[in-house]
Design a protein around this motif. Structure first.
Motif, PDB file in Angstrom:
ATOM      1  N   ASN A 287      45.151  34.391  40.238  1.00  0.00           N
ATOM      2  CA  ASN A 287      44.055  33.855  41.050  1.00  0.00           C
ATOM      3  C   ASN A 287      42.889  33.298  40.256  1.00  0.00           C
ATOM      4  O   ASN A 287      41.979  32.698  40.839  1.00  0.00           O
TER       5      ASN A 287
ATOM      6  N   TYR B 228      38.786  29.248  38.937  1.00  0.00           N
ATOM      7  CA  TYR B 228      37.446  29.591  38.455  1.00  0.00           C
ATOM      8  C   TYR B 228      37.306  29.393  36.947  1.00  0.00           C
ATOM      9  O   TYR B 228      36.216  29.084  36.455  1.00  0.00           O
TER      10      TYR B 228
ATOM     11  N   GLU C 186      33.165  35.425  39.780  1.00  0.00           N
ATOM     12  CA  GLU C 186      33.450  34.612  40.958  1.00  0.00           C
ATOM     13  C   GLU C 186      34.749  35.061  41.615  1.00  0.00           C
ATOM     14  O   GLU C 186      34.841  35.154  42.849  1.00  0.00           O
ATOM     15  N   LEU C 187      35.757  35.339  40.803  1.00  0.00           N
ATOM     16  CA  LEU C 187      37.034  35.793  41.327  1.00  0.00           C
ATOM     17  C   LEU C 187      36.869  37.087  42.110  1.00  0.00           C
ATOM     18  O   LEU C 187      37.488  37.275  43.170  1.00  0.00           O
TER      19      LEU C 187
ATOM     20  N   ASP D 215      36.198  36.675  45.713  1.00  0.00           N
ATOM     21  CA  ASP D 215      37.187  35.896  46.461  1.00  0.00           C
ATOM     22  C   ASP D 215      37.909  36.822  47.448  1.00  0.00           C
ATOM     23  O   ASP D 215      38.552  37.795  47.050  1.00  0.00           O
ATOM     24  N   ASP D 216      37.811  36.525  48.735  1.00  0.00           N
ATOM     25  CA  ASP D 216      38.391  37.401  49.760  1.00  0.00           C
ATOM     26  C   ASP D 216      39.892  37.566  49.611  1.00  0.00           C
ATOM     27  O   ASP D 216      40.434  38.666  49.834  1.00  0.00           O
ATOM     28  N   THR D 217      40.586  36.506  49.247  1.00  0.00           N
ATOM     29  CA  THR D 217      42.033  36.596  49.059  1.00  0.00           C
ATOM     30  C   THR D 217      42.376  37.538  47.922  1.00  0.00           C
ATOM     31  O   THR D 217      43.279  38.375  48.035  1.00  0.00           O
TER      32      THR D 217
END
Length: 317
Positions: A55, A59, A271-272, A275-277
């Motif tokens: 993921n 970013y 930032e990661l 991340d909601d996911t």
């Protein structure tokens, strides 16, 4: 000769002006960042760190391919990472197990041979007891342990993180346990359910099903805050100590890595972490997202190191 010197000076000035002097990291990263995970594929660390790797590219701007290097309780891959160039293009996952392995002389490498970049996930640990015991609350458990030194049979992985966590409880509350060693969390939780132990260090994945059916009781969580999965279980901080009993998984670079690389990766990981996911995937894998950047992560590790140094004589397997 004067013309050559003048040309060289002009060339250096132009290089400095246009960013051509030395290794330019303004555009870091310019290629994939290799991610050494010092455990076998499929385990908890591998699963959670692959979620990070899968993921982070939007970013960071480049992929972070995972390279598994298992062996010697996770120390083989970490040792390899410590020899890599400090150029920002190698990172490694480390958790509390390395600090304990160093304390028991399993490896001469430790976390401070690296630059901590960011804590990413935590697996909160719990003090869990057999429900058939006379004590049902944390306070009753501590009272019993104080009145009966060594009577509590406590399941741990000798010389491992659960052993450290149990020793931290002993030290914080002035009690003494009798340790019984088991290789893995599942094994000692089964022994606890079977009545062969009085208490153990466990986690939600291994123990909650037995708590739900009444075989075990969670007395306290090592997470800094109460967890949504166990809202009635107090934290150690609520129970008059500063204990954080966690298995954290963080990302490190070889010591001396460029400031620009460290800052860029730290920002990408922060930032990661929002991340909601990503958060959902970590939760589904049994972890919690708890980002701490370079300074906060270093402070956590320094505090843990002090605890280990104090308790190292208790950790010998």
């Amino acid at each position: 000769m004067k013309k050559k010197i003048l040309a060289l000076a002009v060339g250096l000035s132009a290089a400095a002006l246009f960013g051509g002097a030395g290794p330019a990291l303004a555009d870091y990263p310019e290629r994939p960042v290799e991610f050494i995970v010092p455990w076998s594929p499929g385990g908890g660390s591998d699963t959670l760190m692959r979620i990070v790797a899968n993921n982070v590219e939007p970013y960071l701007g480049e992929p972070m391919p995972v390279i598994n290097m298992p062996g010697v309780s996770g120390t083989t891959g970490i040792k390899e990472a410590s020899t890599r160039a400090a150029d920002g293009y190698t990172v490694v996952q480390i958790h509390e197990g390395l600090l304990v392995a160093n304390a028991v002389d399993l490896t001469d490498v430790n976390w401070n041979d690296f630059d901590p970049i960011g804590m990413m996930t935590v697996s909160p640990q719990f003090l869990v007891i057999n429900a058939d015991k006379s004590y049902k609350t944390f306070e009753e458990f501590i009272t019993y342990a104080k009145e009966n030194p060594g009577a509590v049979k406590f399941g741990v992985t000798l010389g491992g993180v659960p052993h450290l966590h149990a020793a931290m409880i002993e030290d914080a509350y002035g009690v003494e346990f009798s340790y019984v060693g088991y290789e893995g969390t599942g094994e000692r939780i089964r022994a606890l359910v079977g009545g062969n132990l009085d208490a153990a260090i466990g986690d939600i994945a291994s123990a909650k099903q037995f708590v739900d059916n009444g075989d075990l009781i969670f007395l306290a969580t090592g997470n800094p805050e109460r967890l949504s999965q166990t809202p009635d279980v107090p934290t150690f901080k609520e129970l008059d100590s500063d204990l954080e009993l966690l298995i954290t998984r963080g990302i490190f670079m070889p010591e001396g890595s460029p400031e620009e690389a460290r800052g860029t990766l730290e920002s990408a990981l922060e930032e990661l972490a929002a991340d909601d996911t990503f958060v959902t995937q970590v939760n589904n894998a049994g972890g919690e997202v708890n980002f701490r950047g370079q300074d906060a992560y270093t402070a956590y590790l320094e505090g843990l190191q002090k605890a280990i140094d104090k308790l190292s004589n208790k950790l010998q397997p």
